[in-house]
Motif scaffolding. Structure first.
Motif, PDB file in Angstrom:
ATOM      1  N   LEU A 129       0.841  -1.190   0.000  1.00  9.82           N
ATOM      2  CA  LEU A 129       0.000   0.000   0.000  1.00  9.82           C
ATOM      3  C   LEU A 129       0.879   1.243   0.000  1.00  9.82           C
ATOM      4  N   THR A 132      -0.149   5.068  -1.243  1.00  7.83           N
ATOM      5  CA  THR A 132      -1.577   5.055  -1.570  1.00  7.83           C
ATOM      6  C   THR A 132      -2.307   6.205  -0.891  1.00  7.83           C
ATOM      7  N   MET A 149       3.188   0.253   4.007  1.00  9.36           N
ATOM      8  CA  MET A 149       2.397   1.462   3.857  1.00  9.36           C
ATOM      9  C   MET A 149       3.299   2.693   3.827  1.00  9.36           C
ATOM     10  N   ALA A 152       2.233   6.385   2.621  1.00  3.02           N
ATOM     11  CA  ALA A 152       0.794   6.424   2.363  1.00  3.02           C
ATOM     12  C   ALA A 152       0.182   7.628   3.057  1.00  3.02           C
ATOM     13  N   LEU A 169       5.116   1.776   8.393  1.00  2.00           N
ATOM     14  CA  LEU A 169       4.387   3.029   8.247  1.00  2.00           C
ATOM     15  C   LEU A 169       5.350   4.206   8.115  1.00  2.00           C
ATOM     16  N   THR A 172       4.455   7.859   6.786  1.00  2.00           N
ATOM     17  CA  THR A 172       3.015   7.816   6.501  1.00  2.00           C
ATOM     18  C   THR A 172       2.289   8.928   7.248  1.00  2.00           C
TER      19      THR A 172
END
Length: 277
Positions: A129, A132, A149, A152, A169, A172
């Motif tokens: 992801l 995203t 992620m 993201a 993350l 993120t």
């Protein structure tokens, strides 16, 4: 009479010559989807679907396993219970899609647009992801273990009760995201932007926060055993009733008078730390 019979026979013969053997050719699932906007429980496994654009498609229970869906637009699609394992869906637009209970292990959604999508109880283990757009998406009770992620944008996203062990993350955006009760053991939150995020009662044991911004975040009741907060901003953050927090692992972390810490803990103010830097 004989001439009339011959004319009818000739007409019937000409009709047979233009019809394919066995009657009308059955349309493919892709053709059906494009024509009707629906193909529930259809099999698109290994299919080439690049450029597909169908709004509000009805695809409940459809199989897209290992299909090429790069750049598809399925805004508002009903994909509940669909199989998207190892599907290549980079840059796809699934805004507002329903993906409750979908099988999405190792799906590639890099740079996809997933704003407002619903992933309740979906299996996203090992999913990509990265970069995203997950703004206001919902991952309630989803399985995101070992998902990527990185970079993201999950502003206002909801992850309540999700399994996120080992999720990356890094960088993120989790501004105002709801991570109440998530299991984020050993998560990598390097440089995460989590202003106003809620980690209430979350399991953050072994999580790694480095140069993170947790301004105004709620970590009350969270399990912080073994968690590292290196050079992390905790201005206005609430860590009351958290468990397992270790002073030795608040390396260079800073807060202010509004930071709420467990008894016996203290932090430098961010202003004084920045002056020292």
């Amino acid at each position: 009479m004989i001439a009339s019979t011959r004319a009818r026979c000739a007409a019937a013969l000409s009709l047979l010559l233009v019809l394919p053997v066995g009657g009308a050719v059955a349309e493919t699932p892709l053709e059906q989807l494009k024509r009707t906007g629906a193909c529930e429980r259809c099999n698109f496994k290994l299919g080439e679907l690049r450029g597909l654009d169908v709004k509000n498609a009805r695809l409940r229970g459809a199989v897209f396993r290992e299909a090429d869906m790069k750049g598809v637009s399925l805004v508002g699609a009903d994909l509940r219970g669909a199989d998207l394992r190892r599907t290549e869906a980079e840059r796809a637009d699934l805004s507002g899609a329903q993906l409750e209970g979908a099988a999405m292990r190792a799906v590639d959604l890099e740079k996809a647009k997933l704003t407002g999508a619903r992933f309740y109880d979906a299996d996203l283990r090992n999913a990509d992801l990265g970069e995203t757009d997950l703004e206001k998406a919902s991952f309630v009770d989803a399985d995101l273990r070992l998902a990527n992620m990185v970079r993201a944008s999950a502003v206002g996203a909801v992850f309540r009760g999700a399994k996120m062990d080992g999720v990356v993350l890094e960088r993120t955006w989790l501004t105002n995201a709801d991570l109440t009760g998530v299991r984020l053991k050993y998560g990598d939150l390097d440089r995460v932007k989590a202003r106003g995020a809620v980690f209430r009662d979350a399991d953050l044991s072994g999580a790694h926060f480095s140069s993170a911004d947790l301004t105004g975040a709620d970590l009350s009741g969270a399990n912080l055993e073994g968690a590292l907060f290196r050079r992390t901003r905790l201005v206005g953050a609430d860590l009351r009733h958290s468990r397992g927090l270790q002073a030795a692992r608040l390396i260079g972390a800073c807060g202010d008078s509004t930071t709420r810490l467990p008894d016996g803990f203290s932090l430098k103010t961010c202003r004084s730390q920045e002056a020292e830097d």
